[in-house]
Write a protein that holds these residues in place. Structure first.
Motif, short mmCIF file in Angstrom:
data_model
loop_
_atom_site.label_atom_id
_atom_site.label_comp_id
_atom_site.label_asym_id
_atom_site.label_seq_id
_atom_site.Cartn_x
_atom_site.Cartn_y
_atom_site.Cartn_z
N PHE A 1 0.94 -1.21 0.01
CA PHE A 1 0.06 -0.16 0.04
C PHE A 1 0.83 1.25 -0.04
O PHE A 1 0.57 2.23 -0.85
CB PHE A 1 -0.95 -0.08 1.15
CG PHE A 1 -2.04 -0.85 1.08
CD1 PHE A 1 -2.75 -1.10 -0.25
CD2 PHE A 1 -2.59 -1.43 2.20
CE1 PHE A 1 -3.84 -1.81 -0.11
CE2 PHE A 1 -3.69 -2.45 2.10
CZ PHE A 1 -4.24 -2.69 1.00
N ARG A 2 1.90 1.09 0.64
CA ARG A 2 2.95 2.53 0.93
C ARG A 2 3.49 2.67 -0.48
O ARG A 2 3.81 3.73 -0.45
CB ARG A 2 3.69 2.19 2.02
CG ARG A 2 3.35 2.30 3.43
CD ARG A 2 4.31 1.98 4.61
NE ARG A 2 5.46 2.43 4.35
CZ ARG A 2 5.88 3.64 4.90
NH1 ARG A 2 4.65 4.15 5.73
NH2 ARG A 2 6.79 4.24 4.92
N SER A 3 3.63 1.73 -1.38
CA SER A 3 4.34 1.96 -2.66
C SER A 3 3.56 2.40 -3.77
O SER A 3 3.91 2.80 -4.72
CB SER A 3 5.14 0.35 -2.91
OG SER A 3 3.92 -0.55 -3.23
N LEU A 4 2.21 2.54 -3.57
CA LEU A 4 1.22 2.84 -4.35
C LEU A 4 1.05 4.46 -4.11
O LEU A 4 1.07 5.09 -3.20
CB LEU A 4 -0.14 2.04 -4.06
CG LEU A 4 0.04 0.51 -4.54
CD1 LEU A 4 -1.62 -0.08 -4.03
CD2 LEU A 4 0.42 0.40 -5.85
N PRO A 5 0.60 5.10 -5.33
CA PRO A 5 0.31 6.37 -5.36
C PRO A 5 -1.33 6.56 -4.71
O PRO A 5 -1.99 7.14 -5.46
CB PRO A 5 0.34 7.07 -6.68
CG PRO A 5 0.14 5.64 -7.28
CD PRO A 5 0.48 4.58 -6.73
N MET A 6 -1.20 6.66 -3.32
CA MET A 6 -2.36 6.69 -2.57
C MET A 6 -2.43 7.47 -1.38
O MET A 6 -1.36 7.79 -0.86
CB MET A 6 -3.13 5.37 -2.34
CG MET A 6 -2.17 4.48 -1.27
SD MET A 6 -2.87 2.78 -1.22
CE MET A 6 -4.38 3.17 -0.35
N ALA A 7 -3.56 8.20 -0.81
CA ALA A 7 -3.46 8.77 0.31
C ALA A 7 -3.02 8.08 1.39
O ALA A 7 -3.35 6.78 1.64
CB ALA A 7 -5.06 9.38 0.48
N LEU A 56 0.09 -0.15 14.98
CA LEU A 56 1.17 0.48 14.30
C LEU A 56 2.52 0.44 15.16
O LEU A 56 3.61 0.37 14.60
CB LEU A 56 0.66 1.68 13.75
CG LEU A 56 -0.15 1.85 12.66
CD1 LEU A 56 -0.89 3.27 12.44
CD2 LEU A 56 0.42 1.03 11.53
N ALA A 57 2.32 0.52 16.58
CA ALA A 57 3.64 0.95 17.44
C ALA A 57 4.03 -0.56 17.72
O ALA A 57 5.65 -0.65 17.81
CB ALA A 57 3.09 1.57 18.54
N ILE A 113 -6.17 10.09 15.82
CA ILE A 113 -6.28 10.33 14.47
C ILE A 113 -4.69 10.46 14.15
O ILE A 113 -4.24 9.96 13.10
CB ILE A 113 -7.52 10.93 13.92
CG1 ILE A 113 -8.67 10.05 14.12
CG2 ILE A 113 -7.18 11.27 12.46
CD1 ILE A 113 -9.81 10.64 13.54
N PRO A 114 -4.55 11.89 14.27
CA PRO A 114 -2.96 12.45 14.00
C PRO A 114 -1.96 11.41 14.33
O PRO A 114 -1.04 10.98 13.63
CB PRO A 114 -3.15 13.66 14.56
CG PRO A 114 -4.33 14.21 14.98
CD PRO A 114 -5.14 12.62 14.99
N TYR A 146 1.97 5.67 11.13
CA TYR A 146 2.07 4.94 9.62
C TYR A 146 3.03 5.63 8.84
O TYR A 146 3.72 4.83 7.98
CB TYR A 146 0.58 5.04 9.02
CG TYR A 146 0.30 4.64 7.72
CD1 TYR A 146 0.29 3.23 7.40
CD2 TYR A 146 0.37 5.31 6.50
CE1 TYR A 146 0.07 2.41 6.40
CE2 TYR A 146 0.44 4.61 5.34
CZ TYR A 146 -0.09 3.53 5.37
OH TYR A 146 0.05 2.78 3.86
N ARG A 147 3.11 6.93 8.83
CA ARG A 147 4.19 7.40 7.87
C ARG A 147 5.55 7.21 8.43
O ARG A 147 6.57 7.34 7.52
CB ARG A 147 3.98 9.02 7.96
CG ARG A 147 2.68 9.47 7.14
CD ARG A 147 2.77 10.94 7.18
NE ARG A 147 1.21 11.49 6.49
CZ ARG A 147 0.70 12.83 6.79
NH1 ARG A 147 1.47 13.43 7.45
NH2 ARG A 147 -0.10 12.97 6.01
#
Length: 287
Positions: free
Chosen positions: A113-119, A183-184, A276-277, A283-284
């Motif tokens: 997903f991270r390699s795709l051009p998506m939000a 994620l953590a 949320i933030p 994730y980033r």
């Protein structure tokens, strides 16, 4: 004549705010659809998630119902219990957000997903939206089970819808908290252990299953200020009317409807504004 090879133009993120919002929404819906497809292909996960709230309903309804002496006069335990079960079920169901993200990271799905051009927000929003839809199905089934064991909405159809909306708001809120945990920690086993380690005391030290008045004095202070207590009391008010929040000691309502509504909304807004933030940032930063 030499052949000329034309390269496809690189995809770029939309330059306008409306374009970015549109891209994020479309990506979110695609991720949600992907998660719904996995649910239909592996239905055993959903089945076992359904077993847990059914067990809670039956155990509390038939084992603890006659042990309580702090219920408001004229209110049966099943009427007191079920709104708390609705909220508890939403919170427990939100743990699958963390587990699902951890499994996707383990399988390499998140890397794709991270390699795709998506939000960037689409993966998380899609997962939490999927869990929201799944919890809507679960709460509907739990309400049906509640009716089988004696529960009834007594405050009108619109207020019954209000209970469902409140439960879904709680579910959505805890899904984002759960996403931060997934994620953590990243490892499925660690996520499962951590999720229930903190959720159990949050839910049980509240008015979800028993009145606060029957708890030890030092726990009553915590329980009265627990957001789960505010959500459960608001659910009881919506489901049963004022009788659902009568204090067994003073014989007066423990709060007003407006007070409960404001507290519930504030807690949800504060938690979402924090997690949320934080989830998007985690994730980033994934490597």
């Amino acid at each position: 004549m030499s052949a000329m090879i034309q390269q496809a133009p690189a995809r770029r993120a939309p330059s306008t705010v409306s374009g970015r919002v549109s891209l994020a929404i479309s990506n979110t819906l695609l991720v949600t659809q992907r998660n719904l497809m996995t649910l239909t292909r592996v239905p055993t996960v959903f089945i076992f998630e359904l077993v847990q709230p059914v067990m809670f309903v039956l155990l509390f309804r038939f084992i603890y119902a006659n042990q309580l002496r702090t219920l408001p006069f004229g209110l049966s335990y099943v009427q007191f219990l079920m709104p708390g079960i609705f909220v508890q079920n939403a919170i427990f169901g939100a743990t699958t957000t963390a587990i699902g993200l951890a499994e996707d990271m383990k399988k390499g799905v998140i890397d794709r997903f991270r390699s795709l051009p998506m939000a960037r927000s689409a993966v998380l929003a899609g997962r939490t939206t999927f869990d929201l839809a799944k919890n809507l199905i679960l709460v509907t089934i739990v309400i049906a089970i509640g009716y089988l064991v004696g529960f009834r909405f007594q405050n009108g159809f619109l207020n019954a819808i209000g209970v469902i909306l409140l439960v879904l708001a709680c579910s959505f809120t805890f899904s984002w908290i759960s996403a931060c945990i997934g994620l953590a920690l990243k490892e499925v086993e660690a996520v499962q252990a951590a999720s229930f380690t903190w959720i159990f005391p949050v839910v049980f030290v509240s008015a979800a299953f028993v009145p606060v008045a029957g708890m030890a004095s030092f726990l009553q202070v915590i329980a009265r200020n627990n957001p789960v207590t505010h959500w459960c009391n608001l659910a009881r008010y919506l489901a049963l009317g004022k009788v659902g929040i009568i204090d067994s000691v003073t014989h007066q309502p423990i709060d007003t409807f407006e007070g409960l509504l404001i507290k519930a909304i504030v807690w949800i807004a504060v938690l979402l504004s924090i997690f949320i933030p934080l989830a998007i940032r985690l994730y980033r930063k994934l490597s």
